[in-house]
Every structure is written in structure tokens, then in C-alpha cells.
Write an enzyme that holds these catalytic residues in place. Structure first.
Site, short mmCIF file in Angstrom:
data_model
loop_
_atom_site.label_atom_id
_atom_site.label_comp_id
_atom_site.label_asym_id
_atom_site.label_seq_id
_atom_site.Cartn_x
_atom_site.Cartn_y
_atom_site.Cartn_z
CB CYS A 2 -0.96 0.05 1.17
SG CYS A 2 -2.07 -1.36 1.33
NE ARG A 27 4.88 1.51 0.02
CZ ARG A 27 5.82 1.22 0.91
NH1 ARG A 27 7.09 1.32 0.58
NH2 ARG A 27 5.50 0.85 2.12
CD1 TRP A 74 -0.73 -6.28 -2.92
CD2 TRP A 74 -1.05 -6.81 -0.78
NE1 TRP A 74 -0.49 -7.63 -2.78
CE2 TRP A 74 -0.68 -7.97 -1.48
CE3 TRP A 74 -1.31 -6.90 0.59
CZ2 TRP A 74 -0.56 -9.21 -0.85
CZ3 TRP A 74 -1.20 -8.13 1.22
CH2 TRP A 74 -0.83 -9.27 0.49
CG ASN A 100 0.21 2.05 3.77
OD1 ASN A 100 -0.80 2.16 3.10
ND2 ASN A 100 1.35 2.64 3.43
N GLY A 101 -1.11 -1.29 6.63
CA GLY A 101 -0.93 -2.17 7.78
C GLY A 101 -2.20 -2.94 8.09
CD GLU A 481 15.89 -14.25 -7.05
OE1 GLU A 481 15.51 -13.13 -7.45
OE2 GLU A 481 15.47 -14.75 -5.98
CE LYS A 485 12.56 -12.07 -9.19
NZ LYS A 485 13.25 -12.42 -7.98
CD GLU A 488 9.01 -12.69 -7.33
OE1 GLU A 488 9.01 -12.33 -6.15
OE2 GLU A 488 9.93 -12.40 -8.14
CG HIS A 504 16.49 -38.19 -3.88
ND1 HIS A 504 16.66 -39.52 -3.53
CD2 HIS A 504 17.74 -37.69 -4.04
CE1 HIS A 504 17.95 -39.80 -3.46
NE2 HIS A 504 18.62 -38.70 -3.78
CE LYS A 603 11.15 -3.75 -5.00
NZ LYS A 603 11.78 -4.78 -5.82
#
Length: 608
Positions: A2, A27, A74, A100-101, A481, A485, A488, A504, A603
Site C-alpha cells: 500500500c 507498493r 494492496w 497501511n498495515g 531465484e 522470478k 512472480e 528423489h 513491493k
């Protein structure tokens, strides 16, 4: 997560708010809205979707006024629709709030307010906070905010306006960042400096438990209980151009191509080739204290956790220090053993990641020095840690981290050199490491000059819905990583594994429809990985290999080979990850995905 921006000054503030929200959209981008004091009251415009949709709905006919607040969301409580979008108002319609939060005890607060006659229209915890402030409002907004927040459990960064005090904005924070921008006859409040960098570089960062009142004439910071706080004014080092696309189609692509420079910024001035040493004064520890370290815990989330794993390999091999890598989200919820001689490093691009911040505080509570490895100067982790290292990657706007990852790895390499030379690393070994590190930027540029092949591979495989990424040693975390990517930004299911673990379990998934990405550089595990490739070929899997320049042997086993220059094994992820970033990017573009703002992600994760 947010974004908040607020303005109190002498200019018509709508364009200022909307521009600030655009710069905060990384954000959160589920919905957006503004509340402006128009001389008659509080006028609110909000809409589900991205900022562009809000801007289009205003259509040149937005609210007018010189004091206002804005928000991009968000979603946490309540689905991302127009009703649940911020700003939220109180029962009187005179007060507007952005937040925010998460208010953890909003259920009990809401029940109490309802019993007192308050009516609620949304599913959000934020509306409860607006009504709670209304309950205590008696003509002084900051007093009402303070009284309300003393009843709140959870995290918040807020900005509040009231029509009876039309030149005032009250902001407060606990666990969610808030910064004050200082101007001449105008002031700002925002969750991130990027929202206000166009207007000012003079800022004050609020700490947890602090409140600010801004008006055109000035600002005042206090605790939430009203005790005055004298805050240091800081100057933002970033330039406006750094948070703009600069001709690239996406921020992510720009940031991938910025990596040669961002890596150089990470090690510049910190390594000395002649002596094979590194200087990290920001650790705030004397050399004798560094020699006494007998255990390191590295804490991070997501991409930062992957860089931490590479750091573990580096520090154990070259500095001889036992290292454990912990998920920040798990560290604080168990009872980790932190003894004398243990040092914790916490890694976070933003320096605001709530799980990492909480883990750092837990480590400090157990008596361990907690050192931050962050990108954002003035962030909460940077201020609250006992010392640390800035990675100097510059602003990263793309939600999927790229240059922050490689700068984190480079910073960990410098840290390894510093600690290694205090222990068992020779001067010659140190020189070799520095020489290799100083070659990395140009080697990166070589990779970035040849992206056409990666684009063609992306076109060939963009229709697949599953990928497997395999690597060993230092390149196992690079495989993780690369898979992250792809997940995402393209929404393709991808898994990273140590190559030897394929047999395995994951081998059951391999058929002609399963692309497998191997990181197969010429190191001690090279022959073993070639054997793993044979196992995939035998099951008709498609192989994309990242290999060392000049390696012709791997061509016999892979369907596609992307070459990277040779380097020291500890630095190899800095090169092998570039093709993985580009592959994910071009696949996402081919699939028509929103690369910079992937669904459900944002983010700087400031909620648990």
C-alpha cells in the site's frame, strides 16, 4: 505494501497526489483514491483498479483544494473493490483516513463501536479506525488520533484529515513506514520518498510510535502520547531520474540492465586490490570483535533468503564461520538458540519488511548484535540495527527484485572477504577475489549485449505451465531465484531444486512437456550435472542450460545453451542469474503479463 501520500501547502493538490500515487503503485495496485479538503468539506474519489483508472474517472473534473491525502491499496481486509478502497470516512463524513498495515483487534473495536451506534459500510479494518478517531475527536485531530491509536493492536502507517482543521494532516506509524517531506510553505507525508522526490529531497523519517502534524507552515513530531520529538532532517540521495523508466518498456528490464553499475556501486570504495582486503566500517564492530564471531545467522524473505543462502556458502568456505540461514517469518515464532559469539545479519531491500524487522528485534532481544544489509537509506532496519552494510543498488521499482539480489550477493562477497582476511584467507586469495569481483560488471555487460537468443527461447517455451530449475553449490540458490522470478511475473509454476535431488521426487514430473533449466557451469559438480541432464533427456524433457563460455560438451545434451563468462565459483551466481532474470522477463512479456505489477504481489511487504 500500500502507498500513502499527503500534501498540505498552497498548490492545488490533486495532481500532486495522483503523481505521488503513480510513483507508489509498485507498493499496491488493487484500488486507489484521494480525499481533498475543498473548502466545503472532504471530497473523496476512489476506484478499484490501477491509478490510471482513477485518473481517467477524474477526467479533468476532480476535487479542488490545497490539503489532501491519497492511497493505493494492496488488499488485506475486504476484497479489492471501490467500496473497500481508501480513503475511508467516519460516521460524520468530516474525517478521512488512509492506512497501511493491519489492525489486528479491529473485530473487538468494531463490535464496541457498533454497540455505541456506529454504522459501517465496508469490510475493512481501516474504516473501524476512522470511526474510532471520530469517537475521540473534540476539535484537536492529533489528540483524537493519539487516543485512538493507544487502543489499536497491529501495524499502521496512517494519514488523517478533518474538515474542521482544513490545513492540517496528521500522520503516525507503527510497523509501516512514513516519511515527512519538507518544503517552503508546503509539506508532504508519504510511505516512500519516491512519492515526493519530485518536490523535495529534505525529509524526516518517523520511527515506530511517533506522530506528525503537517501544515503549510511547518511540521511537528511527537510520540503518539503527545511528547515532543526532535527529529533529524536528512537529504535523499536518489535522483528523480532513477525512479523513471528511462526509455525501457518496464522498470524490471531497466533494473536488469542497471546491474553492471549497481554491482560496481556495491563494492566501490570497499575493496583494495593491492592488499586483497575489504573495509566495512558500517558494521560498527572492532576487528577483535569480528574475529570472535563463531556463528552467523542470516535472516531474510524471498529473494533476500536466496542471497542469504549464497552468503552462507561464501562465509563457511572462505571465512570458516558456521552459518545458518533462516526465514524471517519463522525465526521469531520459534525459540532460536542465540549464544554469545553469534551475530545476526538481516537482509531486506526496502529495510521495512515486517517479518525481517521483527526477526531482527527478536535477535536483539536475545542479546545478539543485529546487522542490517539493506538498500534504502533511512529505512527502519537501517536505523534500528546495530550496524550494517548499504548495498547501494539504487531505487528498485519493479516488484520482482533483480538488481537488489545481485547487489546483496556482491555485498555478501565483500563481507566474506573482510571476515576471511581476518581469519584464514591469504593476501593472494584476497587479491584473486577482488580481481574477479572487479571484472563482474563488464562480464554482465557481455551477457546483456546478447539477449536475442534468450528472447527466442522465451517465445518457444512461453506456452508451458511448469518449469524445473536445477543447480548445485553456489548455483542452487540461483536456481531457486530463477524459479521465483518466473513464478512472480509469468504465473508459471516453477520449482528450484539441487540438481542431485531431482531423482528423489521431481523426476516423476519430467516428460516432453517439462522444460528443465540447468545451471551447468564448469566447477566441481560439472560432471554430476551432465549426468543429471542425461536423466532428463532419457525422459524426453527439454533442457535449457546456462553454461560457461567455450563449453562445447554441454551442447551435446541441451536443447538450448546460454553462455556466461567464467568467474570465481563464489561469484558465479552474479552471472548465471542474469539469463534467468531475462528468461522470466521475456516469457512474461510473451504471455501478456504485467511485468512490473504482477497480480497479488507488492513491493515492501509491511504486513504479516
Amino acid at each position: 505494501m500500500c502507498g500513502i501520500v499527503g500534501y498540505a501547502g498552497h498548490q492545488d493538490c490533486l495532481d500532486i497526489l495522483v503523481d505521488g500515487l503513480k510513483r507508489l503503485e509498485y507498493r499496491g495496485y488493487d484500488s486507489a483514491g484521494v480525499a481533498i479538503l475543498n473548502g466545503k468539506g472532504v471530497e473523496i474519489r476512489k476506484m478499484a483498479g490501477k491509478i490510471a483508472q482513477l485518473e481517467g474517472s477524474l477526467n479533468g473534473d476532480g476535487p479542488k483544494g490545497v490539503t489532501g491525502i491519497g492511497h493505493t491499496r494492496w488488499a488485506t481486509h475486504g476484497e479489492p473493490n471501490t467500496l473497500n478502497a481508501h480513503p475511508h470516512i467516519d460516521g460524520s463524513g468530516k474525517l478521512a483516513l488512509v492506512h497501511n498495515g493491519i489492525i489486528e483487534n479491529y473485530g473487538s473495536l468494531k463490535a464496541k463501536l457498533e454497540s455505541e451506534g456506529h454504522k459501517f459500510e465496508t469490510e475493512t479494518d481501516t474504516e473501524v479506525l476512522a470511526h474510532l478517531i471520530e469517537k475521540y475527536y473534540e476539535g484537536n485531530l492529533e489528540e483524537a488520533v493519539g487516543k485512538a491509536l493507544n487502543l489499536v493492536e497491529g501495524t499502521f502507517g496512517i494519514a488523517v484529515v478533518h474538515e474542521d482543521e482544513p490545513t492540517k494532516i496528521v500522520g503516525a506509524r507503527h510497523g509501516s513506514p512514513l516519511v515527512v517531506g519538507i518544503g517552503d510553505g508546503e509539506h508532504w507525508v508519504a510511505s516512500d520518498v519516491s512519492a515526493i522526490l519530485r518536490h523535495t529531497k529534505q525529509v524526516v523519517y518517523l520511527d515506530d510510535g511517533e506522530l506528525v502534524v503537517i501544515t503549510p507552515d511547518g511540521y511537528r513530531t511527537t510520540t503518539i502520547d503527545g511528547h515532543l520529538r526532535d527529529k533529524e532532517v536528512q537529504e535523499v540521495e536518489w535522483e528523480l531520474e532513477q525512479i523513471e523508466k528511462g526509455g525501457y518498456d518496464h522498470f524490471m528490464l531497466k533494473e536488469i540492465f542497471e546491474q553492471p553499475d549497481s554491482i560496481q556501486n556495491t563494492y566501490r570504495g570497499r575493496v583494495v586490490l593491492e592488499d586483497g582486503i575489504a573495509h566495512l566500517g558500517g558494521l560498527n564492530m572492532e576487528q577483535h570483535a569480528l574475529r570472535l564471531i563463531d556463528r552467523i545467522i542470516i535472516i531474510g524473505c524471498g529473494t533476500s533468503w536466496h542471497s542469504a543462502m549464497i552468503g552462507e556458502y561464501m562465509l563457511e568456505e572462505y571465512a570458516g564461520i558456521p552459518v545458518e540461514v533462516e526465514y524471517a517469518s519463522e525465526f521469531r515464532y520459534r525459540n532460536p538458540i542465540v549464544k554469545q559469539g553469534t551475530v545476526c545479519f538481516v537482509i531486506s531491500q526496502s529495510g521495512e519488511t515486517i517479518d525481517t524487522l521483527a526477526a531482527m528485534r527478536e535477535a536483539q532481544a536475545k542479546g545478539a548484535p543485529a546487522l542490517g544489509l539493506v538498500n534504502v537509506v533511512g529505512s527502519t532496519i537501517a536505523r534500528e540495527s546495530d550496524g550494517g552494510v548499504y548495498i547501494h543498488a539504487g531505487p528498485e521499482i519493479g516488484v520482482a527484485s533483480t538488481k537488489a539480489f545481485t547487489s546483496q550477493v556482491a555485498a555478501l562477497a565483500v563481507l566474506t572477504l573482510a571476515l576471511g582476511r581476518l581469519r584464514n584467507l591469504s593476501q593472494e586469495q584476497g587479491r584473486t577475489m577482488v580481481q574477479a569481483l572487479e571484472k563482474i560488471p563488464e562480464q554482465m555487460r557481455q551477457i546483456l549485449k546478447n539477449t536475442e537468443q534468450i528472447q527466442e527461447i522465451a517465445k518457444a517455451y512461453a506456452h508451458h505451465n511448469n518449469f524445473l530449475y536445477l543447480g548445485r553449490g553456489y548455483n542452487f540458490p540461483a536456481a531457486l531465484e530463477g524459479a521465483l522470478k518466473l513464478k512472480e511475473i509469468s504465473y508459471i509454476h516453477a520449482e528450484g531444486y539441487p540438481a542431485a535431488e531431482m531423482k528423489h521426487g521431481p523426476i516423476a514430473l519430467i516428460d516432453e512437456n517439462m522444460p528443465v533449466v540447468f545451471i551447468c557451469i564448469q566447477d566441481s559438480a560439472y560432471d554430476k550435472i551432465l549426468s543429471n541432464m542425461e536423466e532428463v533427456r532419457a525422459r524426453k524433457g527439454k533442457i535449457i542450460a546456462i553454461a560457461t563460455e567455450g563449453d562445447t560438451k554441454v551442447k551435446e545434451k541441451a536443447d538450448h545453451v546460454i553462455y556466461v563468462p567464467a568467474t570465481e565459483k563464489m561469484l558465479s551466481p552474479l552471472l548465471t542469474v542474469l539469463p534467468l532474470q531475462l528468461l522470466a522477463y521475456y516469457i512474461a512479456v510473451e504471455r501478456g503479463c504485467d511485468v512490473d505489477q504482477p497480480r497479488n504481489l507488492a513491493k515492501s511487504v509491511t504486513v504479516e
